[in-house]
Each structure stands twice: as structure tokens, then as C-alpha cells.
Design an enzyme around this catalytic site. Structure first.
Site, short mmCIF file in Angstrom:
data_model
loop_
_atom_site.label_atom_id
_atom_site.label_comp_id
_atom_site.label_asym_id
_atom_site.label_seq_id
_atom_site.Cartn_x
_atom_site.Cartn_y
_atom_site.Cartn_z
N GLU A 1 16.24 83.79 -110.23
CA GLU A 1 16.91 82.49 -110.44
C GLU A 1 17.52 82.03 -109.12
O GLU A 1 17.34 82.67 -108.09
CB GLU A 1 18.01 82.63 -111.51
CG GLU A 1 19.12 83.59 -111.13
CD GLU A 1 20.11 83.86 -112.27
OE1 GLU A 1 19.94 83.34 -113.38
OE2 GLU A 1 21.08 84.61 -112.03
N ASP B 1 28.15 79.53 -108.41
CA ASP B 1 26.89 78.83 -108.12
C ASP B 1 27.10 77.65 -107.16
O ASP B 1 26.70 76.51 -107.46
CB ASP B 1 26.26 78.28 -109.43
CG ASP B 1 26.18 79.34 -110.52
OD1 ASP B 1 25.87 80.50 -110.21
OD2 ASP B 1 26.41 78.99 -111.70
O1 FUB Z 1 26.33 80.28 -113.85
C1 FUB Z 1 25.40 80.55 -114.86
C2 FUB Z 1 24.20 81.24 -114.30
O2 FUB Z 1 24.59 82.44 -113.65
C3 FUB Z 1 23.49 80.46 -113.22
O3 FUB Z 1 22.74 79.40 -113.69
C4 FUB Z 1 22.72 81.57 -112.59
O4 FUB Z 1 22.13 81.25 -111.39
C5 FUB Z 1 23.78 82.63 -112.49
O5 FUB Z 1 24.58 82.48 -111.36
#
Ligand code: FUB
Length: 355
Positions: A255, A48
Site C-alpha cells: 500500500e 499517512d
Molecule cells: O490510515 C489507514 C491506512 O493505514 C492507510 O490507508 C494505509 O496506508 C495505512 O497507513
């Protein structure tokens, strides 16, 4: 075998040849150090990556993935991260330095676990680090921590930012001095549990032909520690002016919000989650509405796809992660970078994942 016809080189020729070979070596070294889809660091797992340029240098704010016994499920319990490290890149070689632990869950009074995708920004010489975590009631919230240095350590506020929920904060600093916070994520990110400002434990998803869940945006207050307004939905339309539908898994928001500005146009990019792509939409305001444009990054090794986009020395770069360093384990990822091209019409050229 030696060539007996060869004339010995004069001192000047030797000097020139040494210089040429040094130049070639330098070139080869520079090329080998250019971002070529290799892990930026290998001594820890990272994911991320939110990249920014502060004081002429790229800083990366990633998640810090760890091994865990937690169950692997759609709630993302396997993403059991407990702290954050900040990375910076050498101005010329892009070699990464790990600046160590910048914030730990133990130092955040309201946070219980799962320190997921963060971001950071700078205002008036101070650095503000935004991060999601599950509070003690099991609900994801977004917190902020402050430092005088881009690498921390950051001091967290006592409570999460009022009015925030869900995951994946991203902060955008506009040219007029306004700062905007973007966030949201479905499934493990709990966006589907919020209705009328209340958390409901039961997941509810719109029918396939209904508008998809929208990411959220709100301007940040002058002190950067709270929202200056009620969060607004970000509307993402298709080429026919219809809101993207919940059943349009290839294009709808899941997301990993990010906003960047190129040639006075705002680019909102995000992950499509269960179709594993990074895609983007463009608009005329940081609030949107945005119109879907296309793919930035095709699926990578591992389930998740999450990125950031930053301009550095007149070039644009995409930061992203995959699971190559762990041989494909979704919750053990590594951050990478690649140059990103906007064509003359402002379209982003899609990238394949390189493994
Ligand atoms: O790293 C945990 C979660 O996985 C993140 O918040 C999402 O965007 C995905 O990458």
C-alpha cells in the site's frame, strides 16, 4: 565564585558578547526546530502524511486518527477516521499549524466511513483533494473534493471517481502539465477482491511464486475530477528483470504509493505492509515499469508505515508516521519529517526510524 583577576568588559565587548550569545541562541533554536523525527502536532493523532509545496510553503494532507471501539483486525476496522485536517509548516522553523477540519465524512454523499490516506494537488489555482473511504456497500472507493484554498474546506463531488477502487490515492504532477493518480492496497485495502473489473467478497491472493498484486495508475482528466484512461498496473521488476513475486514480502507492493521525480528519473515508493518498510523502485516514465532499488525507511513503531517525499528549498524531505505519541497503538499515529538524501548516483540513503 567570581574571578577577581577578570577585567571588566568594555561596552563594545559587552555588545559583541551579547550579539554572539544571541547568535548562539538563534542557532540552537533553529537547530531545535529542524525536523528531528518529532511529532509535527500532538493535539490530534495524524497519519499517512502527503506533503506538497504550494506557494512556497509545505502543506501536509494526513489522515486524522481517532480513538474507536471498532474491532482491531486485518481489515483495518480500527482505522475508523471520520474527517481530515490540513497542516502547514512555517517556512523557516517548520513549526506546524493545524487548519482544522477540511472535509468530513458527513459532507461526502457516497462515503460511509474510514477516511483513509489522502493526497492533494493544485491546478490553475484550485486545489483537488483525493481521498479513499468505504462506500455504503462496504467497498473502498476514491473520491475528489475541490477548494480555492490549500487548507480547504473542500467540497466533495456527489459520487466517487468512476473506475476507482481500493485505497491510498497519491497524485503526481509532471513537468509537462499531466497529472497522474496512483492507488491501491491489499488486505484492508481490498485490492485482492478485484478481478476483471468486478468486486468479489472472497479474498484471493496469488501463489508465492506468482507476480504480486500491482498498484494502479491512470492519468487524470483535464478537469481533475475523473480518470482520463483505464487504470494500468504498475510493474515492479527485480534486479534480474523478473516481476516481484507475491511471496517476496520484503519487497513487493502492499500500500502507500508515492511518486516523485529527481534528475529526470521517476521514483515510485510504497509500503511493504507486513514487513513494515518503505521501499522504492525507479523508472523512466510515470507509468513505469520500475526496477526495485532498496529501502527508504525501516520499520517504525506501530504496524503501518506510510510516507511522502517532497522537495523544498533545494532539499528533499521524507514525511512519515509512527505510533510513538500513543505509546505504540497502531491506529493512533503521529506524523513526522526528516531530511532525505539522494546520493550522487540517485540512490536514496535509507533512514532508521527514530523513536
Ligand atoms: O490510515 C489507514 C491506512 O493505514 C492507510 O490507508 C494505509 O496506508 C495505512 O497507513
Amino acid at each position: 565564585m567570581s574571578n577577581h583577576n577578570e577585567q571588566p568588559l568594555s561596552p563594545l565587548e559587552i555588545e559583541l558578547s551579547d550579539a554572539q550569545s544571541k547568535q548562539q541562541q538563534d542557532l540552537a533554536r533553529a537547530q531545535s526546530l529542524q525536523p528531528k523525527h518529532r511529532p509535527l502536532v500532538e493535539h490530534i493523532y495524524t497519519a499517512d502524511p502527503s506533503a506538497h509545496v504550494f506557494n512556497g510553503k509545505i502543506y501536509i494532507y494526513p489522515s486524522h486518527d481517532i480513538q474507536t471501539d471498532a474491532e482491531i483486525n486485518d481489515n483495518g476496522e480500527q482505522f475508523a477516521m471520520r474527517d481530515y485536517h490540513v497542516l502547514s509548516l512555517d517556512r523557516d522553523t517548520f513549526e506546524a499549524t493545524d487548519h482544522g477540519v477540511a472535509l468530513s465524512v458527513e459532507d461526502v454523499p457516497w462515503a460511509q466511513m474510514q477516511m483513509w490516506a489522502p493526497d492533494a494537488t493544485r491546478k490553475n489555482g484550485r486545489y483537488y483533494f483525493y481521498f479513499p473511504a468505504r462506500a455504503y456497500d462496504g467497498i473502498f472507493r476514491i473520491g475528489v473534493a475541490v477548494s480555492d484554498s490549500p487548507t480547504g474546506p473542500f467540497t466533495a463531488q456527489d459520487n466517487y471517481i468512476e473506475g476507482t477502487y481500493s485505497i491510498d490515492p497519491a497524485v503526481f504532477a509532471d513537468d509537462d502539465g499531466s497529472y497522474y493518480l496512483y492507488w491501491g492496497g491489499i488486505w484492508g485495502g481490498q485490492l485482492q477482491n478485484w478481478r476483471d473489473g468486478q468486486f468479489h467478497p472472497r479474498d484471493i491472493y496469488p501463489a508465492d511464486d506468482q507476480p504480486a498484486y500491482a498498484p494502479l495508475v491512470a492519468k487524470l482528466s483535464d478537469d481533475m475530477l475523473s480518470l482520463a484512461e483505464s487504470p494500468k498496473d504498475i510493474l515492479i521488476y527485480d534486479e534480474n528483470g523478473k516481476l516481484l513475486r507475491a511471496g517476496d514480502n520484503q519487497r513487493r507492493f502492499f500500500e502507500a504509493s508515492w511518486l516523485h521525480k529527481h534528475n529526470q528519473q521517476y521514483y515510485f515508493s510504497y509500503s511493504t505492509g507486513d514487513t513494515h518498510k518503505i521501499v522504492y523502485a525507479t523508472g523512466k516514465s510515470p507509468y513505469g515499469p520500475f526496477t526495485y532499488q532498496g529501502v527508504i525507511l525501516n520499520p517504525v513503531l506501530g504496524w503501518t508505515n506510510h510516507h511522502s517525499i517532497v522537495q523544498y528549498n533545494n532539499k528533499w524531505f521524507l514525511f512519515y508516521h509512527d505510533s510513538t505519541l500513543s505509546g505504540g497503538q497502531t491506529h493512533l499515529r503521529c506524523v513526522k519529517m526528516s531530511e532525505l538524501i539522494h546520493d550522487s548516483e540517485g540512490k536514496i540513503l535509507p533512514l532508521q526510524a527514530y523513536e
